[in-house]
Structures are given as structure tokens and as C-alpha cells.
Design a protein around this motif. Structure first.
Motif, PDB file in Angstrom:
ATOM      1  N   ARG A  32       0.819  -1.220   0.000  1.00 16.26           N
ATOM      2  CA  ARG A  32       0.000   0.000   0.000  1.00 16.26           C
ATOM      3  C   ARG A  32       0.853   1.269   0.000  1.00 16.26           C
ATOM      4  N   SER A  33       1.994   1.208   0.691  1.00 16.16           N
ATOM      5  CA  SER A  33       2.822   2.409   0.826  1.00 16.16           C
ATOM      6  C   SER A  33       3.963   2.459  -0.179  1.00 16.16           C
ATOM      7  N   LEU A  63      16.680  -4.466   8.700  1.00 20.15           N
ATOM      8  CA  LEU A  63      15.405  -5.143   8.519  1.00 20.15           C
ATOM      9  C   LEU A  63      14.323  -4.495   9.368  1.00 20.15           C
ATOM     10  N   TYR A  64      14.674  -4.186  10.609  1.00 27.86           N
ATOM     11  CA  TYR A  64      13.688  -3.561  11.499  1.00 27.86           C
ATOM     12  C   TYR A  64      13.283  -2.190  10.950  1.00 27.86           C
ATOM     13  N   ASP A  65      14.255  -1.410  10.478  1.00 29.72           N
ATOM     14  CA  ASP A  65      13.961  -0.082   9.929  1.00 29.72           C
ATOM     15  C   ASP A  65      13.034  -0.167   8.724  1.00 29.72           C
ATOM     16  N   ILE A  66      13.304  -1.132   7.849  1.00 28.85           N
ATOM     17  CA  ILE A  66      12.461  -1.280   6.664  1.00 28.85           C
ATOM     18  C   ILE A  66      11.033  -1.622   7.083  1.00 28.85           C
ATOM     19  N   ALA A  67      10.899  -2.539   8.022  1.00 27.44           N
ATOM     20  CA  ALA A  67       9.559  -2.894   8.494  1.00 27.44           C
ATOM     21  C   ALA A  67       8.869  -1.688   9.132  1.00 27.44           C
ATOM     22  N   ARG A  68       9.605  -0.926   9.919  1.00 26.29           N
ATOM     23  CA  ARG A  68       9.018   0.240  10.593  1.00 26.29           C
ATOM     24  C   ARG A  68       8.547   1.284   9.587  1.00 26.29           C
ATOM     25  N   SER A  69       9.199   1.345   8.438  1.00 26.85           N
ATOM     26  CA  SER A  69       8.871   2.389   7.463  1.00 26.85           C
ATOM     27  C   SER A  69       7.483   2.231   6.854  1.00 26.85           C
ATOM     28  N   VAL A  70       6.836   1.087   7.021  1.00 20.66           N
ATOM     29  CA  VAL A  70       5.484   0.919   6.459  1.00 20.66           C
ATOM     30  C   VAL A  70       4.420   1.493   7.388  1.00 20.66           C
ATOM     31  N   LEU A  71       4.797   1.874   8.591  1.00 21.98           N
ATOM     32  CA  LEU A  71       3.840   2.417   9.562  1.00 21.98           C
ATOM     33  C   LEU A  71       3.773   3.930   9.385  1.00 21.98           C
TER      34      LEU A  71
END
Length: 366
Positions: A32-33, A63-71
Motif C-alpha cells: 500500500r505504501s 530489517l527492522y527499519d524497513i519494516a518500521r517504514s510501512v507504519l
């Protein structure tokens, strides 16, 4: 025939915010983003990680940063917290403390205060939707300046009694000694917040000892390497400091190579209070009920011992006294009931038995 773990009342005390996300939710929000996810977060999920050296930790953070970027939207925050609550409720949790560093999300949500207010509102909505009681741990980042931690401690203190129950310190414990953050924890303790820093994961007993001496820790995130110093373990047991032990995280990050090497049994037998946690199920796979199944199946914990693990998690939590009493009564009821078949013993996520370097992929990780 054993008592169902999913019906054992328990508290979940070690759960990072982005790390609590369901994997399908990450994939959906990324689409979505317009965020491109590396294979380690898509086809090769859960990623194989090893963070015991600086390069490995950097990859974990990526990996954590990439996941956080979808929020990026309030809706994504509400969804994450609701789904985390649903997952913990299904695992038998009656109380969950979700850990967040608001500075990692403030750029999308108008600053630190607005971000924390959004998280707290999402927690209240999740409580109403699921029946799970929740608290928030505001966590500083030990790789940033101690003044940033003081700012977060003041923010957490403003919301003490309004959803924030504890103050933590996360990220790579090889950077930033506990004493550097003593001022921030003093602010948090004056507000009545529990002191809950990470320690004894990537570094040894000294890290745990500094959490006790310099930060007056009520709980220590991980703390498993305290086992290397029997006198320290005795102190932990005597002072009643709860260790938030996350078995699958310890394997995933290379703290140990195999599950049976996690010192869960040794710490428990030595009298150390333990609260089983998941750390970052988005990156490690298994969730809360699976940690209790590991205690049963890998370490031979009997049902009375599992009940005591649950009691320890409840006693070490920031839950209100009335809820602790209710949950402890539920543990007694669980133990008094006859054994039966576990309904749908799920989990099924891969645990890296011999972790190695991850693919690339933080502000509030393990």
C-alpha cells in the motif's frame, strides 16, 4: 494429554512495537505504501539472523527499519496494536506491555507527544476490541545521546497512570553504558514507572549488573548471560528482578546456536523470576504461546512449572494490582483443571538452529 498453554493466563512483557507486526500485515502495508521489501522479509521469512557482531547487528537493524517504514498512517498503528492484542489474547495473555520508542515514528505523526498519544489511543481501542489489558513501555535508544533518553523519560512521566507503565532502554548494549542513562531512569522512577532496561544479551554479566546498580532495574530485558555469574543470579533471585527471557530471539540473534542452549532451566532452577517473551515475532517467527511450548518440550517444564512461569510474568508486570490478583487466580484454576488436548497447537514458524548473517533490512528493536 497436557493442560492447554493457550488457556494459561500470563503476561507478555517483552514485545517491541514494529516487531509485534504480523508478517502478512507487513507485506500488505508495504504494498500500500510502495515500500520495497527485501527477500528476507518476503519469500525467505522469517529471516536468518546473527547479530553478535557489529555487522550482523546492523543488518538486523536494517530489517527492522524497513519494516518500521510501512507504519505511516494512524490506521496502520491501530491495526498493528489490535492484531498484536488479538495474537496475545489467543495465546492466553491477560496483560501485554508493548514497547515503543516514539522518536522512531514521530516524523510521520507530528512529534513525540502526538506519536505517544496515538499509540496510547490505539492501545485503548485494542483493549476494547479484544478484552486484553495493555500497558506501554516507552523505551530510549542506547545508541543515541542520553539527553534524548531524558526527553523520552519526561514524556513517559507525563503519561504515567494514563497507559505508560514502564521505561526501557533498548538497542545494541555494546554501545552506551547503563550509567550514561541513569538520569533518564531517575526521572522515570520518580513518576512511578518500572525500570526495564535491556541487558545481558549481547554482553555478559557486567551488563546486567550495571542495570541493577545504575538503573535500579525492576526487570531486565533478556538478562540470560547473567547465568555466567552464579553470584549475580543469586542476587537477581534475592531481589526479585524479573528477567524477560525470549528463547527464539536468543537463537535468531546468535546469542546461542540452539534452543536447548538457552539457560532457561538453569535460571529458573536458581530461583530467578522469569517472564517469557517474544521480542520481535515479525523477525523471529514464533509468538507467545510457542515460547511456553518450548519451555515444555525443549526444557521439560511440567505444568506446575509452567504455571509458575506465568505467575512470575504477572508479578513482574506493570498491571494494576486487581488484574494481577485476577490473573493469578486464573493460573491456579488452570493448574487445578484436568489435562486435555491442546486446541490447535500452532506456531509453526522456523527457528534458526544455526543462525548466520541476515539479508539487509531501528530505533526500538530487541
Amino acid at each position: 494429554m497436557e493442560r492447554p498453554i493457550s488457556r494459561l493466563p500470563k503476561a507478555h512483557l517483552h514485545l517491541h512495537f514494529t516487531g509485534s507486526m504480523r508478517h502478512p500485515t507487513l507485506v500488505d502495508l508495504a504494498e500500500r505504501s510502495g515500500v520495497h521489501l527485501p527477500n528476507a522479509l518476503v519469500t525467505d521469512w522469517p529471516p536468518r539472523l546473527r547479530a553478535t557482531d557489529e555487522r550482523g547487528w546492523f543488518r538486523f537493524q536494517r530489517l527492522y527499519d524497513i519494516a518500521r517504514s510501512v507504519l505511516r498512517t494512524p490506521e496502520s498503528i491501530y491495526r498493528l496494536v489490535r492484531e498484536a492484542a488479538e495474537d496475545d489474547r489467543a495465546a492466553g495473555a491477560g496483560w501485554t506491555e508493548i514497547q515503543v520508542d516514539p522518536s522512531g515514528y514521530a516524523g510521520h505523526f507530528d512529534g513525540l507527544t502526538a506519536t505517544l498519544e496515538l499509540v496510547l489511543d490505539a492501545v485503548r481501542a485494542a483493549e476494547q476490541a479484544t478484552g486484553l489489558r495493555m500497558g506501554v513501555m516507552v523505551a530510549a535508544n542506547r545508541t543515541r545521546h542520553p539527553l534524548d533518553a531524558k526527553a523520552l523519560a519526561r514524556l513517559a512521566a507525563q503519561f504515567a497512570g494514563r497507559g505508560v507503565v514502564s521505561f526501557g532502554l533498548s538497542n545494541d548494549e555494546r554501545r552506551g553504558r547503563a550509567l550514561d542513562f541513569e538520569g533518564a531512569f531517575r526521572i522515570a522512577r520518580r513518576a512511578g514507572l518500572l525500570s526495564t532496561p535491556h541487558g545481558g544479551e549481547l554482553q555478559g554479566p557486567r551488563s546486567v549488573r550495571e542495570c541493577l546498580d545504575d538503573l535500579a532495574a525492576d526487570r531486565v530485558g533478556h538478562g540470560v548471560r547473567a547465568v555466567e555469574d552464579p553470584y549475580l543470579v543469586e542476587r537477581i533471585a534475592t531481589q526479585g528482578v524479573t528477567l524477560e527471557v525470549c528463547p527464539t530471539s536468543n537463537v535468531g540473534l546468535g546469542v546461542v546456536n540452539r534452543l536447548e542452549q538457552v539457560p532457561l532451566r538453569r535460571l529458573f532452577d536458581a530461583g530467578a523470576p522469569i517472564a517469557l517473551g517474544t521480542d520481535d515475532p515479525l523477525l523471529f517467527g514464533p509468538r507467545l504461546a510457542e515460547q511456553y511450548r518450548i519451555a515444555r518440550e525443549v526444557f521439560g517444564f511440567t505444568d506446575p512449572e509452567l504455571a509458575e512461569l506465568a505467575r512470575m510474568s504477572i508479578r513482574g508486570s506493570g498491571a494494576p494490582d486487581w488484574l494481577k490478583k485476577e490473573l493469578l487466580g486464573g493460573v491456579d484454576d488452570w493448574l487445578a483443571a484436568p489435562p486435555e488436548e491442546e486446541p490447535g497447537a500452532g506456531g509453526g514458524a522456523r527457528v534458526a538452529e544455526e543462525p548466520h548473517g541476515s539479508a539487509p533490512g531501528g530505533t526500538d528493536p530487541a
